[in-house]
Design a protein around this motif. Structure first.
Motif, PDB file in Angstrom:
ATOM      1  N   GLN A 266       0.803  -1.216   0.000  1.00  0.00           N
ATOM      2  CA  GLN A 266       0.000   0.000   0.000  1.00  0.00           C
ATOM      3  C   GLN A 266       0.838   1.269   0.000  1.00  0.00           C
ATOM      4  N   LEU A 267       2.159   1.121   0.055  1.00  0.00           N
ATOM      5  CA  LEU A 267       3.015   2.300   0.084  1.00  0.00           C
ATOM      6  C   LEU A 267       3.129   2.904  -1.311  1.00  0.00           C
ATOM      7  N   PRO A 268       3.071   4.240  -1.439  1.00  0.00           N
ATOM      8  CA  PRO A 268       3.151   4.879  -2.750  1.00  0.00           C
ATOM      9  C   PRO A 268       4.557   4.826  -3.347  1.00  0.00           C
ATOM     10  N   ASP A 269       5.558   4.649  -2.512  1.00  0.00           N
ATOM     11  CA  ASP A 269       6.945   4.607  -2.968  1.00  0.00           C
ATOM     12  C   ASP A 269       7.508   3.225  -2.661  1.00  0.00           C
ATOM     13  N   GLN A 270       8.050   2.549  -3.679  1.00  0.00           N
ATOM     14  CA  GLN A 270       8.565   1.201  -3.471  1.00  0.00           C
ATOM     15  C   GLN A 270       9.913   1.184  -2.755  1.00  0.00           C
ATOM     16  N   ALA A 271      10.570   2.352  -2.634  1.00  0.00           N
ATOM     17  CA  ALA A 271      11.910   2.391  -2.043  1.00  0.00           C
ATOM     18  C   ALA A 271      11.978   1.813  -0.625  1.00  0.00           C
ATOM     19  N   PRO A 272      11.011   2.114   0.253  1.00  0.00           N
ATOM     20  CA  PRO A 272      11.107   1.552   1.606  1.00  0.00           C
ATOM     21  C   PRO A 272      10.466   0.172   1.770  1.00  0.00           C
ATOM     22  N   ALA A 273      10.382  -0.592   0.676  1.00  0.00           N
ATOM     23  CA  ALA A 273       9.873  -1.957   0.793  1.00  0.00           C
ATOM     24  C   ALA A 273      10.750  -2.728   1.782  1.00  0.00           C
ATOM     25  N   PRO A 274      10.174  -3.660   2.523  1.00  0.00           N
ATOM     26  CA  PRO A 274      10.932  -4.318   3.592  1.00  0.00           C
ATOM     27  C   PRO A 274      11.934  -5.340   3.078  1.00  0.00           C
ATOM     28  N   GLN A 275      12.891  -5.663   3.942  1.00  0.00           N
ATOM     29  CA  GLN A 275      13.827  -6.745   3.691  1.00  0.00           C
ATOM     30  C   GLN A 275      13.408  -7.957   4.509  1.00  0.00           C
ATOM     31  N   GLU A 276      13.574  -9.148   3.930  1.00  0.00           N
ATOM     32  CA  GLU A 276      13.308 -10.353   4.705  1.00  0.00           C
ATOM     33  C   GLU A 276      14.395 -10.513   5.750  1.00  0.00           C
ATOM     34  N   ALA A 277      13.982 -10.799   6.980  1.00  0.00           N
ATOM     35  CA  ALA A 277      14.924 -10.864   8.091  1.00  0.00           C
ATOM     36  C   ALA A 277      14.744 -12.171   8.858  1.00  0.00           C
ATOM     37  N   PRO A 278      15.657 -13.128   8.702  1.00  0.00           N
ATOM     38  CA  PRO A 278      15.606 -14.309   9.567  1.00  0.00           C
ATOM     39  C   PRO A 278      15.664 -13.884  11.025  1.00  0.00           C
ATOM     40  N   PHE A 279      14.836 -14.484  11.860  1.00  0.00           N
ATOM     41  CA  PHE A 279      14.650 -13.974  13.220  1.00  0.00           C
ATOM     42  C   PHE A 279      14.992 -14.992  14.302  1.00  0.00           C
ATOM     43  N   MET A 280      14.400 -16.178  14.237  1.00  0.00           N
ATOM     44  CA  MET A 280      14.567 -17.166  15.302  1.00  0.00           C
ATOM     45  C   MET A 280      15.007 -18.494  14.705  1.00  0.00           C
TER      46      MET A 280
END
Length: 393
Positions: A266-280
């Motif tokens: 839903q973000l208008p700008d694709q630049a801050p799309a998230p990174q996949e982050a292994p967590f546990m």
């Protein structure tokens, strides 16, 4: 080296080693942990040389919901070795002792959050939970264009927020797997330590009923979210609108969202799309116990599968068995038949947690076997799951 569970007379040595490797003596978390938590709520396994603690790990108790069952398991934290003992392979001895101890305590599996995964992969740990890491510009954080009707936001005392937050957590976790079930003890630990670290709490309500919340702090132009949960999408949007109201003094929002979060669409700008982050990471300690606890899908009743599991660290976990799928559960039968599938402990852990399916792991070279029937059985026995966990100690 003498490995044993610590008692009160050696706790000060664990505190000193923690001070050297992690939080410093005098910081809020350190003082709380060693006054209120260590040995009162958990166990600590240590290796001693000439009476001096050389290496340790802490076994913090949780209940995880995995494959339709509540499991009492240890969350391994505080893994540390004194510099004078490093390079002498004491870590391997510590892990071997921990595995033996936990199996004796009937621990089916363990979890940990690694600083560096490569430390733990040689001991059979594998990723079980993924997250999405956002860094969002607060000024652009508007997904609706207007404040949604019927919602209100309220800042509340973090230490006293359990009664508001716990129902939201419980409703949200219904759609997840591999999560921690929080009783009053866990909630109190979570909120007390959050408050000590200057985390604030905001609750969103719809028509007066709590539907979303966030634990966050504000520092150096950045709002950092420790936990953000919402029972539905509008409540999550209203919570993000609350954070947009902090724009000006603060520029960025850092948020480690659930792996299934789709806010970025839903973000208008694709630049801050998230990174996949292994967590546990997790580690199955008793594969036989995990298999026997698995529900058998109706379409597998009457089928059989010869499975070979190799565990380099836990000899009792290595097995060549024929899985007989019955209406009452899985029967493990001794066999001399050739295995239809071969895998190691880490891969079995990922199957059990449902992070990946059998075919994915086979294509990645982590499951060996070319039997399409065997892969189909594993995929039906271990369907992929939507994993989420957000515990930090």
């Amino acid at each position: 080296m003498d490995f044993r569970l610590l008692q009160q007379d050696t706790l000060s040595q664990a505190a000193d080693l923690w001070d050297y490797c992690f939080e410093k003596k005098g910081t809020p978390f350190y003082e709380w942990y060693f006054k209120e938590y260590a040995l009162k709520q958990n166990r600590i396994l240590g290796g001693f040389q000439d009476g001096k603690l050389q290496t340790m790990l802490h076994l913090n108790p949780y209940v995880l919901r995995v494959r339709g069952k509540d499991w009492k398991v240890p969350y391994i934290v505080g893994v540390a070795t004194d510099p004078v003992a490093r390079g002498q392979h004491v870590m391997g001895q510590l892990m071997e002792t921990a595995f033996t101890t936990l199996r004796a305590m009937q621990g089916p599996f363990a979890i940990l959050m690694p600083i560096y995964a490569g430390i733990y992969q040689p001991y059979g740990f594998a990723w079980t939970h993924l997250r999405k890491r956002y860094t969002l510009p607060l000024a652009q954080l508007d997904l609706a264009g207007r404040i949604l009707d019927g919602f209100t936001a309220e800042r509340v005392d973090t230490r006293q927020a359990e009664s508001l937050l716990a129902p939201i957590y419980a409703k949200t976790m219904v759609r997840y797997h591999g999560y921690a079930k929080r009783d009053h003890r866990v909630w109190e630990n979570t909120l007390v330590t959050a408050a000590q670290e200057n985390f604030e709490t905001v609750v969103v309500k719809f028509d007066g009923a709590p539907t979303a919340y966030a634990l966050y702090n504000r520092e150096s132009g950045t709002v950092t979210v420790q936990e953000l949960l919402a029972v539905d999408a509008p409540s999550r949007i209203r919570l993000l609108q609350y954070f947009k109201g902090l724009a000006g003094i603060y520029q960025k929002l850092k948020w480690l969202a659930a792996e299934d979060d789709l806010t970025y669409l839903q973000l208008p700008d694709q630049a801050p799309a998230p990174q996949e982050a292994p967590f546990m990471m997790g580690r199955v300690l008793n594969a036989a116990a995990c298999l026997k606890a698995m529900p058998v899908p109706r379409e597998l009743v009457g089928k059989k599968l010869v499975l070979g599991l190799k565990d380099e660290q836990i000899a009792l976990n290595t097995m060549l068995v024929k899985l007989d799928f019955t209406e009452k559960g899985i029967q493990l039968l001794n066999t001399l038949d050739d295995p239809e599938v071969l895998l190691d402990a880490g891969t079995f852990t990922q199957l059990f947690f449902g992070l990946y399916g059998a075919r994915q792991l086979q294509q990645a070279g982590m499951i060996y076997g070319d039997s399409e029937n065997a892969l189909e059985i594993l995929d039906k026995l271990f369907p992929r799951e939507n994993n989420f966990i957000n515990e930090y100690f």
